[in-house]
Design an enzyme around this catalytic site. Structure first.
Site, PDB file in Angstrom:
ATOM      1  N   CYS A  50       0.832  -1.207   0.000  1.00 32.24           N
ATOM      2  CA  CYS A  50       0.000   0.000   0.000  1.00 32.24           C
ATOM      3  C   CYS A  50       0.869   1.259   0.000  1.00 32.24           C
ATOM      4  O   CYS A  50       1.885   1.329   0.694  1.00 32.24           O
ATOM      5  CB  CYS A  50      -0.908  -0.011   1.224  1.00 32.24           C
ATOM      6  SG  CYS A  50      -2.031   1.398   1.260  1.00 32.24           S
ATOM      7  N   CYS A  54       0.425   4.580   7.063  1.00 34.66           N
ATOM      8  CA  CYS A  54      -0.239   4.415   8.364  1.00 34.66           C
ATOM      9  C   CYS A  54       0.698   3.629   9.305  1.00 34.66           C
ATOM     10  O   CYS A  54       1.062   2.488   8.996  1.00 34.66           O
ATOM     11  CB  CYS A  54      -1.558   3.685   8.191  1.00 34.66           C
ATOM     12  SG  CYS A  54      -2.558   4.411   6.870  1.00 34.66           S
ATOM     13  N   CYS A  57       0.239  -0.153  10.317  1.00 34.80           N
ATOM     14  CA  CYS A  57      -0.233  -1.150   9.351  1.00 34.80           C
ATOM     15  C   CYS A  57       0.884  -1.978   8.711  1.00 34.80           C
ATOM     16  O   CYS A  57       1.836  -1.432   8.136  1.00 34.80           O
ATOM     17  CB  CYS A  57      -1.044  -0.453   8.261  1.00 34.80           C
ATOM     18  SG  CYS A  57      -1.817  -1.620   7.136  1.00 34.80           S
ATOM     19  N   CYS A  94     -16.807  -9.158   5.035  1.00 37.69           N
ATOM     20  CA  CYS A  94     -16.090  -7.880   4.898  1.00 37.69           C
ATOM     21  C   CYS A  94     -14.822  -8.097   4.083  1.00 37.69           C
ATOM     22  O   CYS A  94     -13.986  -8.927   4.448  1.00 37.69           O
ATOM     23  CB  CYS A  94     -15.666  -7.355   6.263  1.00 37.69           C
ATOM     24  SG  CYS A  94     -16.989  -7.318   7.461  1.00 37.69           S
ATOM     25  N   CYS A 127     -19.714  -5.904   3.276  1.00 39.36           N
ATOM     26  CA  CYS A 127     -18.970  -4.710   3.681  1.00 39.36           C
ATOM     27  C   CYS A 127     -17.654  -4.699   2.926  1.00 39.36           C
ATOM     28  O   CYS A 127     -17.029  -5.754   2.757  1.00 39.36           O
ATOM     29  CB  CYS A 127     -18.723  -4.760   5.187  1.00 39.36           C
ATOM     30  SG  CYS A 127     -17.768  -3.361   5.793  1.00 39.36           S
ATOM     31  N   CYS A 187     -19.558   2.036   8.339  1.00 38.61           N
ATOM     32  CA  CYS A 187     -18.855   1.328   9.413  1.00 38.61           C
ATOM     33  C   CYS A 187     -17.610   2.156   9.693  1.00 38.61           C
ATOM     34  O   CYS A 187     -16.757   2.293   8.809  1.00 38.61           O
ATOM     35  CB  CYS A 187     -18.488  -0.080   8.955  1.00 38.61           C
ATOM     36  SG  CYS A 187     -17.390  -0.941  10.103  1.00 38.61           S
ATOM     37  N   ARG A 259     -18.409  -3.250  17.346  1.00 43.71           N
ATOM     38  CA  ARG A 259     -17.662  -4.467  16.991  1.00 43.71           C
ATOM     39  C   ARG A 259     -16.357  -4.539  17.761  1.00 43.71           C
ATOM     40  O   ARG A 259     -15.507  -3.651  17.634  1.00 43.71           O
ATOM     41  CB  ARG A 259     -17.415  -4.484  15.467  1.00 43.71           C
ATOM     42  CG  ARG A 259     -16.800  -5.777  14.942  1.00 43.71           C
ATOM     43  CD  ARG A 259     -16.897  -5.903  13.426  1.00 43.71           C
ATOM     44  NE  ARG A 259     -18.278  -5.840  12.985  1.00 43.71           N
ATOM     45  CZ  ARG A 259     -18.786  -4.846  12.246  1.00 43.71           C
ATOM     46  NH1 ARG A 259     -18.025  -3.874  11.831  1.00 43.71           N
ATOM     47  NH2 ARG A 259     -20.058  -4.844  11.910  1.00 43.71           N
TER      48      ARG A 259
END
Ligand code: SAM
Ligand code: DTB
Ligand code: SF4
Length: 325
Positions: A50, A54, A57, A94, A127, A187, A259
């Protein structure tokens, strides 16, 4: 209804723990069957590589995390996993992709929509979390069959720039706006344990509780510290901090699914039981999150059984959810 001020949220959060949990439980039971937990299967449909940085991550290309990069999974591969998820009791599927975002009219977006169209025939909630969206992309995802879009705020606007530099909090809010306009459920939650203060966590709840309509679900993640990331040395989140966050979220957003997300692998059965008691009513089900560990399916089923909790039936969402829209 306007959201609560930071001072009001702090007053809720800092009550004596048992008073806070009692208040959360009451709010929970007023809107939900308190003995039901939704199972959600998570699948990484495109892993690693990616462009974003972040700090938490494992999938960021900015860090050497040893994660093997995988291209977008094929339709049949995803369908096989989605069918298994349904058979094993999940009512939500998801799909996550390690992308900065998606844009209408690109081949990759068309491929993802094809996957979504097929998965949505199985009758589970669908999702996806694909990063940033335009209004048009959000609209097309809704038409393809997405029921909810996951895009987390992750923390407060003030702390966000300390964990991510390749996009801004305003970018996150813009995508959230596109999701809301499209009519997909939102979400949206965050991560605890990145070095933020309690005030940062509550500022995030302040922003979340002001969304109109309210988010359909709020994932509360505890950092899974990933080797090679800048946050690899972070200490685990204290269970009472997690519990206070779950209870406060439940009170602020009574009709929202809360969640209990990443980090469950590090929680004892007793800790998870307390989180369910305080209003968590959804979990990721299956031994792997996107790349990190999650409790094994049989352990989760055994825990639910020991607690006398039932698995939520398809589309049995909040009794009062219709009022949100
Ligand atoms: N790329 C998209 C995005 O950032 O929105 C979707 C995938 S991203 C992995 C989805 C969410 O997973 C993040 O917003 C974050 O809340 C959560 N997450 C990622 N890594 C995590 C970690 N190590 N521990 C806890 N939560 C994590
Ligand atoms: C969310 O808030 N948590 C899930 C889901 N949304 C996509 C992701 C958790 C990821 C945990 C780290 C990993 O597996 O790499
Ligand atoms: Fe990319 Fe999402 Fe990971 Fe950030 S959280 S590096 S955007 S996959």
């Amino acid at each position: 209804m306007a959201g609560k001020s930071l001072a009001e949220i702090e007053a809720i959060y800092h009550q004596p723990l048992f008073t806070l949990i009692d208040q959360a439980r009451q709010s929970y039971l007023a809107h939900w069957d308190g003995n039901e937990v939704q199972l959600c299967t998570l699948l990484s449909i495109k892993t690693g590589g990616c462009s974003e940085d972040c700090g938490y991550c494992a999938q960021s290309s900015h860090y050497k995390t040893g994660l093997e990069k995988e291209e977008l999974l094929g339709l049949e591969q995803v369908m096989n996993i989605a069918r298994q998820a349904k058979e094993s009791g999940s009512t939500r599927f998801c799909m996550g992709a390690a992308w900065k975002g998606v844009r209408e009219g690109t081949p990759k977006f068309e491929q993802v929509k094809e996957i979504i169209r097929e998965v949505s025939t199985l009758g589970m909630e669908v999702c996806v979390t694909l990063g940033q969206l335009t209004d048009q992309a959000a609209q097309e995802l809704k038409e393809a069959g997405v029921t909810a879009y996951n895009h987390n705020l992750d923390t407060s606007p003030e702390f966000y720039p300390s964990i991510v530099s390749t996009h801004t909090y305003a970018d996150r809010l813009s995508t959230i706006g596109s999701v809301q306009k499209s009519g997909m459920d939102l979400c949206c939650g965050g991560i605890l344990g990145m070095g933020e203060t309690v005030t940062d966590r509550l500022r995030m709840l302040e922003v979340l509780s002001a969304f109109d309509p309210a988010p359909e679900s709020v994932p509360i993640n505890s950092l899974m510290s990933m080797p090679g990331t800048p946050l690899e040395e972070q200490q685990p989140v204290d269970i009472f901090d997690l519990l206070r966050m779950i209870a406060t979220t439940r009170i602020l957003l009574p009709k929202t699914k809360v969640r209990l997300s990443a980090g469950r692998a590090h929680l004892s059965r007793e800790a998870q039981a307390l989180c369910f008691y305080a209003g968590a009513n959804s979990i990721f089900y299956g031994g792997k999150l996107l790349t990190a560990k999650n409790p094994k399916e049989n352990e989760d089923l055994e825990l639910l059984k020991l607690l006398g909790l039932n698995v939520q039936e398809p589309r049995q969402t909040c009794m009062a959810r219709a009022e949100i829209h």
